[in-house]
Design an enzyme around this catalytic site. Structure first.
Site, PDB file in Angstrom:
ATOM      1  N   THR A   1      -4.613   3.607   3.735  1.00  0.00           N
ATOM      2  CA  THR A   1      -3.262   3.107   3.445  1.00  0.00           C
ATOM      3  C   THR A   1      -3.303   1.725   2.805  1.00  0.00           C
ATOM      4  O   THR A   1      -2.606   1.465   1.818  1.00  0.00           O
ATOM      5  CB  THR A   1      -2.442   3.033   4.757  1.00  0.00           C
ATOM      6  OG1 THR A   1      -2.452   4.324   5.372  1.00  0.00           O
ATOM      7  CG2 THR A   1      -1.009   2.598   4.503  1.00  0.00           C
TER       8      THR A   1
ATOM      9  N   ARG B   1      -6.116   4.885  -4.124  1.00  0.00           N
ATOM     10  CA  ARG B   1      -5.562   3.584  -3.703  1.00  0.00           C
ATOM     11  C   ARG B   1      -6.504   2.435  -4.044  1.00  0.00           C
ATOM     12  O   ARG B   1      -6.042   1.342  -4.388  1.00  0.00           O
ATOM     13  CB  ARG B   1      -5.226   3.628  -2.211  1.00  0.00           C
ATOM     14  CG  ARG B   1      -3.939   4.423  -1.953  1.00  0.00           C
ATOM     15  CD  ARG B   1      -3.770   4.751  -0.517  1.00  0.00           C
ATOM     16  NE  ARG B   1      -2.455   5.293  -0.192  1.00  0.00           N
ATOM     17  CZ  ARG B   1      -2.201   5.944   0.937  1.00  0.00           C
ATOM     18  NH1 ARG B   1      -3.149   6.127   1.832  1.00  0.00           N
ATOM     19  NH2 ARG B   1      -0.979   6.413   1.166  1.00  0.00           N
TER      20      ARG B   1
ATOM     21  N   LYS C   1       4.139   7.124  -6.200  1.00  0.00           N
ATOM     22  CA  LYS C   1       5.164   6.131  -5.856  1.00  0.00           C
ATOM     23  C   LYS C   1       5.588   5.279  -7.063  1.00  0.00           C
ATOM     24  O   LYS C   1       4.920   5.279  -8.108  1.00  0.00           O
ATOM     25  CB  LYS C   1       4.629   5.243  -4.732  1.00  0.00           C
ATOM     26  CG  LYS C   1       4.363   6.011  -3.433  1.00  0.00           C
ATOM     27  CD  LYS C   1       4.011   5.064  -2.296  1.00  0.00           C
ATOM     28  CE  LYS C   1       3.771   5.824  -1.011  1.00  0.00           C
ATOM     29  NZ  LYS C   1       3.537   4.909   0.137  1.00  0.00           N
TER      30      LYS C   1
ATOM     31  N   ASN D   1       1.376   1.292  -2.569  1.00  0.00           N
ATOM     32  CA  ASN D   1       0.027   1.859  -2.492  1.00  0.00           C
ATOM     33  C   ASN D   1      -0.104   3.177  -3.272  1.00  0.00           C
ATOM     34  O   ASN D   1      -0.930   4.021  -2.957  1.00  0.00           O
ATOM     35  CB  ASN D   1      -0.446   1.975  -1.034  1.00  0.00           C
ATOM     36  CG  ASN D   1       0.411   2.924  -0.215  1.00  0.00           C
ATOM     37  OD1 ASN D   1       1.419   3.436  -0.698  1.00  0.00           O
ATOM     38  ND2 ASN D   1       0.021   3.160   1.016  1.00  0.00           N
TER      39      ASN D   1
ATOM     40  N   HIS E   1       1.647   8.800  -1.543  1.00  0.00           N
ATOM     41  CA  HIS E   1       1.835   9.222  -0.157  1.00  0.00           C
ATOM     42  C   HIS E   1       1.231  10.603  -0.009  1.00  0.00           C
ATOM     43  O   HIS E   1       1.301  11.401  -0.947  1.00  0.00           O
ATOM     44  CB  HIS E   1       3.329   9.294   0.202  1.00  0.00           C
ATOM     45  CG  HIS E   1       3.596  10.077   1.458  1.00  0.00           C
ATOM     46  ND1 HIS E   1       3.487   9.523   2.707  1.00  0.00           N
ATOM     47  CD2 HIS E   1       3.913  11.388   1.648  1.00  0.00           C
ATOM     48  CE1 HIS E   1       3.737  10.460   3.621  1.00  0.00           C
ATOM     49  NE2 HIS E   1       4.005  11.600   3.003  1.00  0.00           N
TER      50      HIS E   1
ATOM     51  N   ARG F   1      -6.043  13.323   1.666  1.00  0.00           N
ATOM     52  CA  ARG F   1      -6.165  12.018   2.323  1.00  0.00           C
ATOM     53  C   ARG F   1      -7.474  11.327   1.928  1.00  0.00           C
ATOM     54  O   ARG F   1      -7.525  10.105   1.798  1.00  0.00           O
ATOM     55  CB  ARG F   1      -6.042  12.178   3.843  1.00  0.00           C
ATOM     56  CG  ARG F   1      -4.618  12.606   4.222  1.00  0.00           C
ATOM     57  CD  ARG F   1      -4.417  12.719   5.713  1.00  0.00           C
ATOM     58  NE  ARG F   1      -4.390  11.423   6.375  1.00  0.00           N
ATOM     59  CZ  ARG F   1      -3.363  10.595   6.351  1.00  0.00           C
ATOM     60  NH1 ARG F   1      -2.274  10.899   5.669  1.00  0.00           N
ATOM     61  NH2 ARG F   1      -3.411   9.453   6.993  1.00  0.00           N
TER      62      ARG F   1
ATOM     63  N   GLU G   1       7.659  18.128   5.109  1.00  0.00           N
ATOM     64  CA  GLU G   1       7.859  17.280   3.928  1.00  0.00           C
ATOM     65  C   GLU G   1       8.057  18.117   2.664  1.00  0.00           C
ATOM     66  O   GLU G   1       8.871  17.759   1.802  1.00  0.00           O
ATOM     67  CB  GLU G   1       6.676  16.316   3.783  1.00  0.00           C
ATOM     68  CG  GLU G   1       6.634  15.292   4.912  1.00  0.00           C
ATOM     69  CD  GLU G   1       5.446  14.344   4.860  1.00  0.00           C
ATOM     70  OE1 GLU G   1       5.398  13.438   5.704  1.00  0.00           O
ATOM     71  OE2 GLU G   1       4.569  14.504   3.982  1.00  0.00           O
TER      72      GLU G   1
ATOM     73  N   PHE H   1       8.385  -2.864   8.619  1.00  0.00           N
ATOM     74  CA  PHE H   1       8.365  -2.696   7.164  1.00  0.00           C
ATOM     75  C   PHE H   1       9.334  -1.623   6.667  1.00  0.00           C
ATOM     76  O   PHE H   1       9.384  -1.352   5.471  1.00  0.00           O
ATOM     77  CB  PHE H   1       6.941  -2.386   6.684  1.00  0.00           C
ATOM     78  CG  PHE H   1       6.298  -1.165   7.323  1.00  0.00           C
ATOM     79  CD1 PHE H   1       6.601   0.114   6.889  1.00  0.00           C
ATOM     80  CD2 PHE H   1       5.388  -1.316   8.358  1.00  0.00           C
ATOM     81  CE1 PHE H   1       6.004   1.234   7.464  1.00  0.00           C
ATOM     82  CE2 PHE H   1       4.783  -0.202   8.948  1.00  0.00           C
ATOM     83  CZ  PHE H   1       5.102   1.075   8.499  1.00  0.00           C
TER      84      PHE H   1
ATOM     85  N   TYR I   1      11.293   8.829   5.659  1.00  0.00           N
ATOM     86  CA  TYR I   1      10.430   7.919   6.429  1.00  0.00           C
ATOM     87  C   TYR I   1      11.014   7.620   7.817  1.00  0.00           C
ATOM     88  O   TYR I   1      10.671   6.603   8.416  1.00  0.00           O
ATOM     89  CB  TYR I   1      10.214   6.625   5.647  1.00  0.00           C
ATOM     90  CG  TYR I   1       9.160   6.739   4.559  1.00  0.00           C
ATOM     91  CD1 TYR I   1       7.829   7.007   4.867  1.00  0.00           C
ATOM     92  CD2 TYR I   1       9.485   6.549   3.221  1.00  0.00           C
ATOM     93  CE1 TYR I   1       6.857   7.105   3.882  1.00  0.00           C
ATOM     94  CE2 TYR I   1       8.520   6.648   2.215  1.00  0.00           C
ATOM     95  CZ  TYR I   1       7.203   6.922   2.569  1.00  0.00           C
ATOM     96  OH  TYR I   1       6.233   7.010   1.592  1.00  0.00           O
TER      97      TYR I   1
HETATM   98  P1  CMP Z   1       2.762   6.126   3.326  1.00  0.00           P
HETATM   99  O1  CMP Z   1       1.550   6.977   3.438  1.00  0.00           O
HETATM  100  O2  CMP Z   1       3.767   6.522   2.308  1.00  0.00           O
HETATM  101  O3  CMP Z   1       3.484   6.061   4.772  1.00  0.00           O
HETATM  102  C1  CMP Z   1       4.254   4.947   5.175  1.00  0.00           C
HETATM  103  C2  CMP Z   1       4.218   3.829   4.209  1.00  0.00           C
HETATM  104  O4  CMP Z   1       4.668   2.579   4.685  1.00  0.00           O
HETATM  105  C3  CMP Z   1       2.794   3.569   3.773  1.00  0.00           C
HETATM  106  O5  CMP Z   1       2.308   4.632   3.003  1.00  0.00           O
HETATM  107  C4  CMP Z   1       2.950   2.238   3.059  1.00  0.00           C
HETATM  108  O6  CMP Z   1       3.380   2.395   1.724  1.00  0.00           O
HETATM  109  C5  CMP Z   1       4.105   1.580   3.822  1.00  0.00           C
HETATM  110  N1  CMP Z   1       3.711   0.412   4.594  1.00  0.00           N
HETATM  111  C6  CMP Z   1       4.124  -0.836   4.363  1.00  0.00           C
HETATM  112  N2  CMP Z   1       3.598  -1.680   5.239  1.00  0.00           N
HETATM  113  C7  CMP Z   1       2.823  -0.958   6.073  1.00  0.00           C
HETATM  114  C8  CMP Z   1       2.005  -1.284   7.196  1.00  0.00           C
HETATM  115  N3  CMP Z   1       1.875  -2.535   7.661  1.00  0.00           N
HETATM  116  N4  CMP Z   1       1.332  -0.280   7.800  1.00  0.00           N
HETATM  117  C9  CMP Z   1       1.458   1.002   7.355  1.00  0.00           C
HETATM  118  N5  CMP Z   1       2.227   1.353   6.294  1.00  0.00           N
HETATM  119  C10 CMP Z   1       2.889   0.380   5.653  1.00  0.00           C
END
Ligand code: CMP
Length: 140
Positions: A93, A104, A11, A114, A117, A87, A128, A59, A51
């Site tokens: 996350t 992370r 990212k 973070n 992905h 993962r 994807e 968010f 997304y």
């Molecule tokens: P990702 O695995 O890319 O999938 C969705 C993304 O939303 C997640 O990682 C985070 O970067 C972002 N995100 C921001 N806020 C939140 C939240 N409260 N819960 C989950 N994902 C979040």
């Protein structure tokens, strides 16, 4: 367990801090092979479509702004149990909940910024991967 593929994004918070190589080292050390990789600048349209499942989440707008704020590296990773293995090496996350040694935990700045992905299932991985790569771009 058969060889599987998963989709990964490095990212904008990570590309900004020049962490692509360090993240790739962790992926490879976890037994994942990078079988496709491209650095791109995501458009707003691409981010919103990618997304799309999060469209109703509070968010969503901020996430799409963040994902278009700088370059990202889109990747296909291959290996045994690749979805779960990726993962595991990514960590939770929210970096505050991520285990020691995970990407992370070491690199993420916040739950939004973070660093990486990764697909959450083999089914979503296929969707994807196809979003960013043609079959001929993936070289196993
Ligand atoms: P990702 O695995 O890319 O999938 C969705 C993304 O939303 C997640 O990682 C985070 O970067 C972002 N995100 C921001 N806020 C939140 C939240 N409260 N819960 C989950 N994902 C979040």
């Amino acid at each position: 367990m058969a060889i599987e593929r998963t989709f990964s994004i490095i990212k904008p918070d990570a590309t900004r801090r020049n962490l692509t190589g360090q993240i790739n080292t962790k992926l490879e050390a976890a037994g994942l092979r990078i079988v496709a990789q491209r650095r791109i600048r995501m458009s707003r349209e691409q981010a919103e479509a990618f997304y799309g499942v999060h469209r109703e989440r509070p968010f969503f707008g901020s996430l799409c702004s963040f994902m278009t704020s700088g370059p990202v590296v889109v990747q296909v990773l291959e290996g045994e149990n690749a979805v779960a293995r990726n993962r595991e090496v990514m960590g939770a996350t929210n970096p505050a909940n991520a285990a020691a040694g995970t990407i992370r935990k070491e690199f993420a700045e916040s739950i939004e910024a973070n660093s990486v992905h990764g697909s959450d299932s083999a089914e979503n991985a296929q969707i994807e991967i196809a979003f960013f790569f043609a079959g001929c771009d993936v070289v196993g």
